[in-house]
Design a protein around this motif. Structure first.
Motif, PDB file in Angstrom:
ATOM      1  N   VAL A  24       0.836  -1.198   0.000  1.00  0.00           N
ATOM      2  CA  VAL A  24       0.000   0.000   0.000  1.00  0.00           C
ATOM      3  C   VAL A  24       0.871   1.249   0.000  1.00  0.00           C
ATOM      4  O   VAL A  24       1.818   1.343   0.771  1.00  0.00           O
ATOM      5  CB  VAL A  24      -0.920   0.033   1.240  1.00  0.00           C
ATOM      6  CG1 VAL A  24      -1.812   1.263   1.221  1.00  0.00           C
ATOM      7  CG2 VAL A  24      -1.757  -1.239   1.331  1.00  0.00           C
ATOM      8  N   VAL A  25       0.525   2.209  -0.866  1.00  0.00           N
ATOM      9  CA  VAL A  25       1.164   3.517  -0.827  1.00  0.00           C
ATOM     10  C   VAL A  25       0.125   4.509  -0.324  1.00  0.00           C
ATOM     11  O   VAL A  25      -0.969   4.612  -0.855  1.00  0.00           O
ATOM     12  CB  VAL A  25       1.747   3.953  -2.194  1.00  0.00           C
ATOM     13  CG1 VAL A  25       0.709   3.972  -3.303  1.00  0.00           C
ATOM     14  CG2 VAL A  25       2.443   5.313  -2.066  1.00  0.00           C
ATOM     15  N   TYR A  26       0.473   5.179   0.762  1.00  0.00           N
ATOM     16  CA  TYR A  26      -0.341   6.267   1.303  1.00  0.00           C
ATOM     17  C   TYR A  26       0.201   7.568   0.728  1.00  0.00           C
ATOM     18  O   TYR A  26       1.368   7.886   0.909  1.00  0.00           O
ATOM     19  CB  TYR A  26      -0.262   6.307   2.831  1.00  0.00           C
ATOM     20  CG  TYR A  26      -1.118   5.296   3.541  1.00  0.00           C
ATOM     21  CD1 TYR A  26      -2.327   5.677   4.114  1.00  0.00           C
ATOM     22  CD2 TYR A  26      -0.727   3.970   3.659  1.00  0.00           C
ATOM     23  CE1 TYR A  26      -3.119   4.759   4.795  1.00  0.00           C
ATOM     24  CE2 TYR A  26      -1.509   3.049   4.326  1.00  0.00           C
ATOM     25  CZ  TYR A  26      -2.708   3.440   4.893  1.00  0.00           C
ATOM     26  OH  TYR A  26      -3.479   2.522   5.552  1.00  0.00           O
ATOM     27  N   HIS A  27      -0.654   8.312   0.058  1.00  0.00           N
ATOM     28  CA  HIS A  27      -0.277   9.565  -0.590  1.00  0.00           C
ATOM     29  C   HIS A  27      -0.682  10.717   0.328  1.00  0.00           C
ATOM     30  O   HIS A  27      -1.866  10.919   0.592  1.00  0.00           O
ATOM     31  CB  HIS A  27      -1.008   9.652  -1.931  1.00  0.00           C
ATOM     32  CG  HIS A  27      -0.712  10.876  -2.717  1.00  0.00           C
ATOM     33  ND1 HIS A  27      -1.475  11.230  -3.796  1.00  0.00           N
ATOM     34  CD2 HIS A  27       0.240  11.826  -2.608  1.00  0.00           C
ATOM     35  CE1 HIS A  27      -1.004  12.343  -4.315  1.00  0.00           C
ATOM     36  NE2 HIS A  27       0.037  12.728  -3.605  1.00  0.00           N
ATOM     37  N   VAL A  28       0.310  11.466   0.816  1.00  0.00           N
ATOM     38  CA  VAL A  28       0.044  12.533   1.789  1.00  0.00           C
ATOM     39  C   VAL A  28       0.520  13.864   1.218  1.00  0.00           C
ATOM     40  O   VAL A  28       1.714  14.066   1.015  1.00  0.00           O
ATOM     41  CB  VAL A  28       0.756  12.259   3.137  1.00  0.00           C
ATOM     42  CG1 VAL A  28       0.417  13.342   4.147  1.00  0.00           C
ATOM     43  CG2 VAL A  28       0.401  10.877   3.668  1.00  0.00           C
ATOM     44  N   VAL A  57       4.224   8.374   0.925  1.00  0.00           N
ATOM     45  CA  VAL A  57       4.893   9.321   0.040  1.00  0.00           C
ATOM     46  C   VAL A  57       4.279  10.700   0.283  1.00  0.00           C
ATOM     47  O   VAL A  57       3.062  10.858   0.226  1.00  0.00           O
ATOM     48  CB  VAL A  57       4.746   8.921  -1.442  1.00  0.00           C
ATOM     49  CG1 VAL A  57       5.418   9.947  -2.346  1.00  0.00           C
ATOM     50  CG2 VAL A  57       5.328   7.535  -1.684  1.00  0.00           C
ATOM     51  N   THR A  58       5.152  11.680   0.567  1.00  0.00           N
ATOM     52  CA  THR A  58       4.681  13.017   0.899  1.00  0.00           C
ATOM     53  C   THR A  58       5.202  14.059  -0.088  1.00  0.00           C
ATOM     54  O   THR A  58       6.290  13.909  -0.649  1.00  0.00           O
ATOM     55  CB  THR A  58       5.143  13.424   2.315  1.00  0.00           C
ATOM     56  OG1 THR A  58       6.562  13.518   2.335  1.00  0.00           O
ATOM     57  CG2 THR A  58       4.688  12.427   3.362  1.00  0.00           C
ATOM     58  N   SER A 114      13.311   9.152   3.745  1.00  0.00           N
ATOM     59  CA  SER A 114      14.226   9.146   2.612  1.00  0.00           C
ATOM     60  C   SER A 114      13.653  10.118   1.585  1.00  0.00           C
ATOM     61  O   SER A 114      12.455  10.392   1.578  1.00  0.00           O
ATOM     62  CB  SER A 114      14.392   7.744   2.021  1.00  0.00           C
ATOM     63  OG  SER A 114      13.165   7.265   1.519  1.00  0.00           O
ATOM     64  N   ILE A 115      14.519  10.628   0.736  1.00  0.00           N
ATOM     65  CA  ILE A 115      14.110  11.627  -0.246  1.00  0.00           C
ATOM     66  C   ILE A 115      14.004  10.978  -1.621  1.00  0.00           C
ATOM     67  O   ILE A 115      14.876  10.202  -2.015  1.00  0.00           O
ATOM     68  CB  ILE A 115      15.112  12.792  -0.277  1.00  0.00           C
ATOM     69  CG1 ILE A 115      15.144  13.484   1.093  1.00  0.00           C
ATOM     70  CG2 ILE A 115      14.753  13.795  -1.370  1.00  0.00           C
ATOM     71  CD1 ILE A 115      16.231  14.530   1.249  1.00  0.00           C
ATOM     72  N   VAL A 116      12.911  11.297  -2.312  1.00  0.00           N
ATOM     73  CA  VAL A 116      12.721  10.852  -3.697  1.00  0.00           C
ATOM     74  C   VAL A 116      12.676  12.096  -4.579  1.00  0.00           C
ATOM     75  O   VAL A 116      12.319  13.181  -4.118  1.00  0.00           O
ATOM     76  CB  VAL A 116      11.438  10.012  -3.859  1.00  0.00           C
ATOM     77  CG1 VAL A 116      11.552   8.695  -3.086  1.00  0.00           C
ATOM     78  CG2 VAL A 116      10.201  10.782  -3.420  1.00  0.00           C
ATOM     79  N   PRO A 117      13.064  11.980  -5.844  1.00  0.00           N
ATOM     80  CA  PRO A 117      13.086  13.161  -6.709  1.00  0.00           C
ATOM     81  C   PRO A 117      11.735  13.883  -6.813  1.00  0.00           C
ATOM     82  O   PRO A 117      11.669  15.100  -6.753  1.00  0.00           O
ATOM     83  CB  PRO A 117      13.516  12.611  -8.070  1.00  0.00           C
ATOM     84  CG  PRO A 117      14.268  11.355  -7.744  1.00  0.00           C
ATOM     85  CD  PRO A 117      13.596  10.799  -6.521  1.00  0.00           C
ATOM     86  N   SER A 118      10.669  13.098  -6.952  1.00  0.00           N
ATOM     87  CA  SER A 118       9.333  13.669  -7.107  1.00  0.00           C
ATOM     88  C   SER A 118       8.327  12.784  -6.370  1.00  0.00           C
ATOM     89  O   SER A 118       8.275  11.573  -6.611  1.00  0.00           O
ATOM     90  CB  SER A 118       8.967  13.733  -8.597  1.00  0.00           C
ATOM     91  OG  SER A 118       7.585  13.966  -8.758  1.00  0.00           O
ATOM     92  N   ALA A 121       5.688  11.344  -8.866  1.00  0.00           N
ATOM     93  CA  ALA A 121       6.307  10.318  -9.713  1.00  0.00           C
ATOM     94  C   ALA A 121       6.537   9.031  -8.922  1.00  0.00           C
ATOM     95  O   ALA A 121       6.391   7.926  -9.450  1.00  0.00           O
ATOM     96  CB  ALA A 121       7.622  10.832 -10.301  1.00  0.00           C
ATOM     97  N   GLU A 122       6.885   9.165  -7.639  1.00  0.00           N
ATOM     98  CA  GLU A 122       7.096   7.977  -6.800  1.00  0.00           C
ATOM     99  C   GLU A 122       5.790   7.232  -6.576  1.00  0.00           C
ATOM    100  O   GLU A 122       5.745   6.002  -6.627  1.00  0.00           O
ATOM    101  CB  GLU A 122       7.731   8.380  -5.463  1.00  0.00           C
ATOM    102  CG  GLU A 122       8.032   7.219  -4.551  1.00  0.00           C
ATOM    103  CD  GLU A 122       9.130   6.284  -5.053  1.00  0.00           C
ATOM    104  OE1 GLU A 122       9.367   5.257  -4.391  1.00  0.00           O
ATOM    105  OE2 GLU A 122       9.767   6.568  -6.096  1.00  0.00           O
ATOM    106  N   VAL A 123       4.710   7.960  -6.354  1.00  0.00           N
ATOM    107  CA  VAL A 123       3.392   7.324  -6.194  1.00  0.00           C
ATOM    108  C   VAL A 123       3.042   6.551  -7.465  1.00  0.00           C
ATOM    109  O   VAL A 123       2.624   5.387  -7.412  1.00  0.00           O
ATOM    110  CB  VAL A 123       2.309   8.372  -5.864  1.00  0.00           C
ATOM    111  CG1 VAL A 123       0.908   7.771  -5.983  1.00  0.00           C
ATOM    112  CG2 VAL A 123       2.516   8.941  -4.463  1.00  0.00           C
ATOM    113  N   ALA A 124       3.236   7.180  -8.610  1.00  0.00           N
ATOM    114  CA  ALA A 124       2.932   6.532  -9.887  1.00  0.00           C
ATOM    115  C   ALA A 124       3.808   5.297 -10.100  1.00  0.00           C
ATOM    116  O   ALA A 124       3.333   4.247 -10.534  1.00  0.00           O
ATOM    117  CB  ALA A 124       3.123   7.517 -11.035  1.00  0.00           C
ATOM    118  N   ARG A 125       5.088   5.416  -9.787  1.00  0.00           N
ATOM    119  CA  ARG A 125       6.014   4.287  -9.965  1.00  0.00           C
ATOM    120  C   ARG A 125       5.620   3.100  -9.103  1.00  0.00           C
ATOM    121  O   ARG A 125       5.602   1.952  -9.557  1.00  0.00           O
ATOM    122  CB  ARG A 125       7.446   4.725  -9.631  1.00  0.00           C
ATOM    123  CG  ARG A 125       8.511   3.664  -9.911  1.00  0.00           C
ATOM    124  CD  ARG A 125       9.869   4.083  -9.358  1.00  0.00           C
ATOM    125  NE  ARG A 125       9.894   4.046  -7.913  1.00  0.00           N
ATOM    126  CZ  ARG A 125       9.964   2.912  -7.180  1.00  0.00           C
ATOM    127  NH1 ARG A 125       9.999   1.740  -7.772  1.00  0.00           N
ATOM    128  NH2 ARG A 125       9.991   2.967  -5.871  1.00  0.00           N
TER     129      ARG A 125
END
Length: 137
Positions: A24-28, A57-58, A114-118, A121-125
């Motif tokens: 599960v990805v929680y989008h915040v 993912v925030t 941790s840091i992701v570029p976007s 984009a991380e939610v979509a990936r």
């Protein structure tokens, strides 16, 4: 015989699907008050399904609860709950675009992040490439 083989195949596929962990990805991307409720939702999910794989993912204002000393409206810091959830395997990812746009130094982030570029984009990936279920509480 064909019918029995078909029933056995169906039962096997069902058992395999049930044995797989849910991801599960929680989008915040909302304020800290919503984040408090989301952290409670995650705790409840893990209590019901301890083997679930959860990534938070925030981006935008959603990163604020992951900053050092961030508190909810009752004065409770988020760091303890974030740390406890990270100890249960929850990952917390922060959008670098947000950090850059809002001029937030990464040293202000909780160590569990941790840091992701976007963030988007991380939610979509995670959904497209890794089969995560999307939740936007």
């Amino acid at each position: 015989m064909k019918r029995q083989l078909l029933a056995l195949s169906f039962a096997l596929c069902t058992a395999i699907a049930a044995a797989q962990d849910i991801k599960v990805v929680y989008h915040v991307n909302t304020d800290v008050e919503t984040a408090a409720a989301i952290l409670n939702n995650i705790s409840n999910e893990l209590n019901a399904s301890p083997s679930d794989k959860i990534v938070v993912v925030t981006h935008g204002p959603g990163v604020d609860f992951l900053l050092n000393n961030a508190k909810d409206s009752k004065g409770r810091e988020f760091s303890g709950q974030v740390s406890a959830l990270a100890g249960r395997g929850v990952e917390f990812k922060v959008c670098n675009n947000t950090l850059q746009t809002r001029k937030i130094d990464e040293s202000r982030l909780l160590m569990e992040t941790s840091i992701v570029p976007s963030g988007v984009a991380e939610v979509a990936r995670l959904q497209a490439k890794e089969g995560f279920v999307y939740l936007k509480p």
